[in-house]
Scaffold this motif. Structure first.
Motif, PDB file in Angstrom:
ATOM      1  N   UNK A   1      15.941  15.352  92.834  1.00  0.00           N
ATOM      2  CA  UNK A   1      15.823  16.565  92.016  1.00  0.00           C
ATOM      3  C   UNK A   1      15.798  17.808  92.911  1.00  0.00           C
ATOM      4  N   UNK A   2      16.899  18.110  93.580  1.00  0.00           N
ATOM      5  CA  UNK A   2      16.898  19.235  94.527  1.00  0.00           C
ATOM      6  C   UNK A   2      16.649  20.590  93.863  1.00  0.00           C
ATOM      7  N   UNK A   3      17.169  20.804  92.660  1.00  0.00           N
ATOM      8  CA  UNK A   3      16.977  22.099  92.002  1.00  0.00           C
ATOM      9  C   UNK A   3      15.507  22.318  91.647  1.00  0.00           C
ATOM     10  N   UNK A   4      14.889  21.318  91.062  1.00  0.00           N
ATOM     11  CA  UNK A   4      13.458  21.415  90.729  1.00  0.00           C
ATOM     12  C   UNK A   4      12.645  21.618  92.001  1.00  0.00           C
ATOM     13  N   UNK A   5      12.982  20.899  93.068  1.00  0.00           N
ATOM     14  CA  UNK A   5      12.259  21.007  94.335  1.00  0.00           C
ATOM     15  C   UNK A   5      12.371  22.409  94.923  1.00  0.00           C
ATOM     16  N   UNK A   6      13.555  23.007  94.844  1.00  0.00           N
ATOM     17  CA  UNK A   6      13.759  24.357  95.378  1.00  0.00           C
ATOM     18  C   UNK A   6      12.955  25.374  94.573  1.00  0.00           C
TER      19      UNK A   6
ATOM     20  N   UNK B   1       4.346  21.971  85.207  1.00  0.00           N
ATOM     21  CA  UNK B   1       5.210  21.854  84.028  1.00  0.00           C
ATOM     22  C   UNK B   1       6.648  21.565  84.429  1.00  0.00           C
ATOM     23  N   UNK B   2       7.112  22.218  85.485  1.00  0.00           N
ATOM     24  CA  UNK B   2       8.483  21.986  85.951  1.00  0.00           C
ATOM     25  C   UNK B   2       8.617  20.575  86.529  1.00  0.00           C
ATOM     26  N   UNK B   3       7.597  20.115  87.243  1.00  0.00           N
ATOM     27  CA  UNK B   3       7.634  18.748  87.784  1.00  0.00           C
ATOM     28  C   UNK B   3       7.713  17.729  86.651  1.00  0.00           C
ATOM     29  N   UNK B   4       7.032  17.990  85.548  1.00  0.00           N
ATOM     30  CA  UNK B   4       7.046  17.055  84.422  1.00  0.00           C
ATOM     31  C   UNK B   4       8.350  17.103  83.640  1.00  0.00           C
ATOM     32  N   UNK B   5       8.823  18.297  83.323  1.00  0.00           N
ATOM     33  CA  UNK B   5       9.924  18.432  82.371  1.00  0.00           C
ATOM     34  C   UNK B   5      11.270  18.792  82.993  1.00  0.00           C
ATOM     35  N   UNK B   6      11.283  19.214  84.251  1.00  0.00           N
ATOM     36  CA  UNK B   6      12.542  19.563  84.890  1.00  0.00           C
ATOM     37  C   UNK B   6      13.399  18.394  85.347  1.00  0.00           C
ATOM     38  N   UNK B   7      12.822  17.383  85.987  1.00  0.00           N
ATOM     39  CA  UNK B   7      13.655  16.312  86.558  1.00  0.00           C
ATOM     40  C   UNK B   7      14.592  15.618  85.576  1.00  0.00           C
ATOM     41  N   UNK B   8      14.111  15.262  84.406  1.00  0.00           N
ATOM     42  CA  UNK B   8      14.965  14.563  83.441  1.00  0.00           C
ATOM     43  C   UNK B   8      16.150  15.430  83.040  1.00  0.00           C
ATOM     44  N   UNK B   9      15.897  16.716  82.841  1.00  0.00           N
ATOM     45  CA  UNK B   9      16.976  17.610  82.450  1.00  0.00           C
ATOM     46  C   UNK B   9      17.938  17.852  83.616  1.00  0.00           C
ATOM     47  N   UNK B  10      17.407  17.939  84.835  1.00  0.00           N
ATOM     48  CA  UNK B  10      18.289  18.076  86.002  1.00  0.00           C
ATOM     49  C   UNK B  10      19.175  16.836  86.140  1.00  0.00           C
ATOM     50  N   UNK B  11      18.618  15.674  85.865  1.00  0.00           N
ATOM     51  CA  UNK B  11      19.386  14.435  85.954  1.00  0.00           C
ATOM     52  C   UNK B  11      20.492  14.387  84.888  1.00  0.00           C
ATOM     53  N   UNK B  12      20.190  14.874  83.699  1.00  0.00           N
ATOM     54  CA  UNK B  12      21.168  14.873  82.609  1.00  0.00           C
ATOM     55  C   UNK B  12      22.265  15.916  82.853  1.00  0.00           C
ATOM     56  N   UNK B  13      21.863  17.123  83.264  1.00  0.00           N
ATOM     57  CA  UNK B  13      22.802  18.240  83.381  1.00  0.00           C
ATOM     58  C   UNK B  13      23.467  18.350  84.748  1.00  0.00           C
TER      59      UNK B  13
END
Length: 195
Positions: free
Chosen positions: A15-20, A80-92
């Motif tokens: 999840x590079x985008x969430x991590x950044x 909140x981003x750690x919880x909800x961002x990764x799945x969406x980053x993986x999908x998109x």
């Protein structure tokens, strides 16, 4: 989907985008929290101040997404981003995810500029985070195949609680939360491929 089991290294790789985003949050928080004179100047330079935006400091429509008013604020939004961002980053994918995230945050800040008084000042990633919720809601309505029924119900419940808390808690940018949610929903409606 929303349970994190990766190691720290795996999380960054997957999840590079969430991590950044989280790295920027933390670096800016540290820079603004250090007890030195420039820290206050950095906060003042990057926060959303409607009067300064009206005078042409348009970067303030973007930078408040990454600046927070204290440790609990940065911790809650980053969590909140750690919880909800990764799945969406993986999908998109990382680029589309970042585009949705930033677009929702900018729309939230633009709405704040247009609807709140010139004296209004705001910081925080909440508008962008509500944009993620909006995108998930669009998925649960228009692309039910992308979310399980349980995850869809979870997202809708959390978004509803978030909206309710927006009107109950003090010092919340109600405009940013609502317009971030709407922007994310609209982004989902426009960009999700049809079945």
């Amino acid at each position: 989907m929303f349970t994190r089991t990766e190691s720290f290294r795996e999380f960054i790789r997957l999840y590079p985008a969430v991590s950044i985003i989280i790295l920027i949050h933390l670096l800016l928080y540290i820079m603004t929290a250090l007890p030195i004179l420039p820290s206050l100047q950095i906060f003042e330079l990057l926060s959303g101040v409607n009067l300064y935006i009206a005078e042409g400091e348009y970067w303030r429509l973007v930078t408040p997404i990454f600046v927070h008013s204290g440790f609990p604020h940065v911790l809650f939004n980053s969590f909140s981003i750690v919880l909800f961002g990764p799945a969406l980053e993986q999908i998109l994918g990382k680029f589309k995810f970042l585009t949705v995230y930033l677009a929702a945050g900018i729309c939230a800040n633009l709405a704040t500029f247009l609807l709140e008084p010139l004296t209004y000042m705001h910081v925080g990633a909440s508008g962008a985070i509500f944009g993620l919720f909006g995108y998930y809601i669009a998925m649960s309505i228009f692309r039910k195949d992308l979310l399980t029924k349980e995850n869809s119900q979870l997202i809708i419940t959390i978004a509803a609680i978030g909206v309710a808390m927006t009107f109950i808690q003090e010092n919340i940018n109600v405009t940013a939360h609502i317009f971030g949610l709407l922007a994310g929903f609209l982004a989902g409606r426009l960009t999700l491929p049809r079945l």
